[in-house]
Design a protein around this motif. Structure first.
Motif, short mmCIF file in Angstrom:
data_model
loop_
_atom_site.label_atom_id
_atom_site.label_comp_id
_atom_site.label_asym_id
_atom_site.label_seq_id
_atom_site.Cartn_x
_atom_site.Cartn_y
_atom_site.Cartn_z
N ASN A 252 31.01 -0.68 54.81
CA ASN A 252 30.25 -1.73 55.50
C ASN A 252 29.80 -1.23 56.86
O ASN A 252 30.53 -0.50 57.53
N GLY A 253 28.62 -1.64 57.26
CA GLY A 253 28.12 -1.38 58.60
C GLY A 253 27.75 0.06 58.87
O GLY A 253 27.61 0.88 57.97
N VAL A 254 27.57 0.34 60.16
CA VAL A 254 27.27 1.69 60.63
C VAL A 254 28.58 2.31 61.09
O VAL A 254 29.33 1.71 61.85
N PHE A 255 28.85 3.50 60.61
CA PHE A 255 30.11 4.17 60.93
C PHE A 255 29.86 5.66 60.94
O PHE A 255 29.24 6.19 60.03
N GLY A 256 30.32 6.33 61.97
CA GLY A 256 30.17 7.78 62.00
C GLY A 256 28.73 8.25 62.04
O GLY A 256 28.42 9.36 61.62
N GLY A 257 27.84 7.41 62.51
CA GLY A 257 26.44 7.80 62.63
C GLY A 257 25.61 7.65 61.37
O GLY A 257 24.47 8.11 61.32
N LEU A 258 26.16 7.02 60.33
CA LEU A 258 25.41 6.80 59.10
C LEU A 258 25.40 5.31 58.74
O LEU A 258 26.38 4.61 58.97
N ARG A 259 24.30 4.89 58.15
CA ARG A 259 24.19 3.52 57.68
C ARG A 259 25.05 3.32 56.44
O ARG A 259 25.44 4.28 55.77
N GLU A 260 25.29 2.08 56.14
CA GLU A 260 26.07 1.71 54.95
C GLU A 260 25.49 2.35 53.69
O GLU A 260 26.24 2.94 52.89
N ALA A 261 24.19 2.27 53.51
CA ALA A 261 23.56 2.82 52.31
C ALA A 261 23.76 4.32 52.19
O ALA A 261 24.00 4.84 51.10
N GLU A 262 23.72 5.02 53.31
CA GLU A 262 23.90 6.47 53.30
C GLU A 262 25.34 6.85 52.92
O GLU A 262 25.56 7.77 52.14
N ARG A 263 26.29 6.12 53.47
CA ARG A 263 27.69 6.40 53.16
C ARG A 263 28.03 6.02 51.73
O ARG A 263 28.78 6.70 51.06
N ARG A 264 27.45 4.93 51.25
CA ARG A 264 27.67 4.54 49.85
C ARG A 264 27.17 5.62 48.90
O ARG A 264 27.80 5.90 47.89
N GLU A 265 26.04 6.22 49.22
CA GLU A 265 25.50 7.29 48.37
C GLU A 265 26.44 8.50 48.37
O GLU A 265 26.68 9.11 47.33
N ILE A 266 27.00 8.85 49.51
CA ILE A 266 27.95 9.97 49.58
C ILE A 266 29.16 9.66 48.70
O ILE A 266 29.62 10.53 47.94
N ILE A 267 29.66 8.43 48.76
CA ILE A 267 30.82 8.07 47.96
C ILE A 267 30.48 8.07 46.48
O ILE A 267 31.26 8.54 45.65
N ARG A 268 29.29 7.58 46.11
CA ARG A 268 28.87 7.62 44.70
C ARG A 268 28.85 9.06 44.19
O ARG A 268 29.32 9.35 43.08
N GLN A 269 28.32 9.96 44.99
CA GLN A 269 28.27 11.37 44.60
C GLN A 269 29.67 11.95 44.44
O GLN A 269 29.93 12.71 43.50
N ARG A 270 30.58 11.60 45.34
CA ARG A 270 31.96 12.08 45.23
C ARG A 270 32.61 11.59 43.95
O ARG A 270 33.32 12.34 43.28
N ILE A 271 32.40 10.31 43.63
CA ILE A 271 32.98 9.74 42.42
C ILE A 271 32.41 10.45 41.19
O ILE A 271 33.16 10.79 40.26
N GLN A 272 31.12 10.70 41.17
CA GLN A 272 30.50 11.40 40.04
C GLN A 272 31.06 12.82 39.89
O GLN A 272 31.32 13.26 38.77
N ARG A 273 31.24 13.52 41.00
CA ARG A 273 31.79 14.87 40.94
C ARG A 273 33.23 14.86 40.41
O ARG A 273 33.61 15.70 39.62
N ARG A 274 34.02 13.87 40.86
CA ARG A 274 35.40 13.76 40.37
C ARG A 274 35.43 13.49 38.88
O ARG A 274 36.24 14.08 38.15
#
Length: 94
Positions: A65-87
């Motif tokens: 949720n929100g802006v964290f670490g300099g990235l928007r929610e949508a950007e961080r969600r995409e990173i997490i989706r990619q991590r889940i797919q790789r796992r």
């Protein structure tokens, strides 16, 4: 810096609600509120640590949720989706 020389987050003392606003759609430009938070993050000496902490704490996209670490929610969600797919791909390859 704090009393013993550790860097302080740029958001220290700011209203946390500024970082947890209504999120823009992934394909949209950041909202005015998101841009404010992104500017604060851009000056932060611990931005990378903040982002890593947030990404490691999230077990799935609903935890983001929100802006964290300099990235928007949508950007961080995409990173997490990619991590889940790789796992999943790694698990399937076993």
């Amino acid at each position: 810096m704090d009393a013993i020389g550790r860097p302080q987050a740029a958001c220290t003392g700011l209203d946390p609600r500024a970082f947890f606003t209504t999120a823009s759609a992934p394909s949209d430009r950041p909202t005015h509120a998101e841009r404010y938070a992104l500017v604060v993050c851009a000056t932060c000496p611990i931005r990378t640590s903040c982002l890593i902490f947030d990404l490691e704490a999230a077990s799935d996209v609903s935890d983001v949720n929100g802006v964290f670490g300099g990235l928007r929610e949508a950007e961080r969600r995409e990173i997490i989706r990619q991590r889940i797919q790789r796992r999943r791909a790694a698990k399937d390859a076993e």
